[in-house]
Design an enzyme around this catalytic site. Structure first.
Site, short mmCIF file in Angstrom:
data_model
loop_
_atom_site.label_atom_id
_atom_site.label_comp_id
_atom_site.label_asym_id
_atom_site.label_seq_id
_atom_site.Cartn_x
_atom_site.Cartn_y
_atom_site.Cartn_z
N SER A 92 0.83 -1.19 0.00
CA SER A 92 0.00 0.00 0.00
C SER A 92 0.88 1.26 0.00
O SER A 92 1.60 1.49 -0.97
CB SER A 92 -0.96 -0.05 1.20
OG SER A 92 -2.01 0.87 1.05
N ASP A 155 -10.14 -5.17 -4.23
CA ASP A 155 -9.56 -4.28 -3.23
C ASP A 155 -10.56 -3.17 -2.89
O ASP A 155 -10.99 -2.44 -3.78
CB ASP A 155 -8.25 -3.67 -3.76
CG ASP A 155 -7.44 -2.97 -2.69
OD1 ASP A 155 -8.01 -2.16 -1.94
OD2 ASP A 155 -6.23 -3.24 -2.60
N HIS A 182 -7.42 -6.00 0.15
CA HIS A 182 -6.24 -5.14 0.28
C HIS A 182 -5.06 -5.92 0.88
O HIS A 182 -4.14 -5.32 1.41
CB HIS A 182 -6.58 -3.94 1.16
CG HIS A 182 -5.64 -2.78 1.01
ND1 HIS A 182 -5.39 -2.15 -0.20
CD2 HIS A 182 -4.87 -2.12 1.93
CE1 HIS A 182 -4.52 -1.17 -0.01
NE2 HIS A 182 -4.19 -1.13 1.26
#
Length: 202
Positions: A92, A155, A182
């Site tokens: 991320s 996601d 995610h």
């Protein structure tokens, strides 16, 4: 997938010593003790530490909530010592940091998990500094020996179009899923396998 030339880890350096590959996990923003969190970070570090050919570093990052580039990249260079013998595993915000780091530093490989290309309209993402200028895709490719990407179409935070944009521009070895969200699970077996495949055979 091989991009450009990176000195083969395990080869003889100028001093005649063998330079071993290490892995560094750059977590997403959010804070807390990353090694003891419910995410896969600590689990992955422990799994990789069992492999005698590789050292894995995982540290709590400074400025953990905004994850400012101006703070994270110097920390990656000076404290985590990311260099041409490092596999950077970024999740991320950590994936954004890995890409920006590779624009100006030679690394052995980057493994991007839930990577994206814009601030997505969020103020904290704008403040991070990663998304205030175009990505230098060619520089990233030339500075990385290998580029691997994990992404999932479901996601909840990232549109697939941005994840696909990263893969297309970097020519990444893309591992595409439809059910991993995610990537916030406690274990990540596919990632460990990907890292082990990058370790040079001595």
């Amino acid at each position: 997938m091989l991009h450009g030339h990176v000195e083969e880890a395990g080869s003889m350096s100028d001093g005649g010593a063998v330079s071993a590959v290490k892995a560094v996990i750059i977590p997403g923003n959010g804070g807390g003790n990353v090694e003891e969190s419910c995410m896969w970070y600590g689990w992955t570090k422990r799994r990789l530490d069992k492999n005698t050919n590789i050292q894995c570093l995982l540290r709590n990052m400074p400025d953990p909530f905004t994850a400012r580039e101006s703070i994270w990249l110097p920390f990656m260079e000076s404290e985590l010592q990311c260099d041409a013998h490092t596999i950077i595993i970024g999740h991320s915000s950590g994936a954004a940091a890995a890409m920006r780091f590779a624009e100006t530093h030679q690394v052995y490989a980057i493994i991007l998990v839930s990577a994206y290309t814009t601030d997505l309209g969020y103020d904290d993402e704008k403040e991070s500094g990663y998304f205030n200028r175009p990505w230098q895709w060619e520089k990233i490719k030339s500075n990385c020996g290998y580029i691997i990407q994990f992404g999932s179409t479901d996601d909840p935070f990232l549109p697939w179009s941005e994840q696909q944009e990263v893969a297309d521009n970097l020519g990444a070895e893309l591992h595409k899923y439809t059910d991993r969200g995610h990537f916030q699970n406690t274990e990540f077996h596919e990632l460990v396998s990907a890292v082990k495949k990058l370790i040079p055979v001595k």
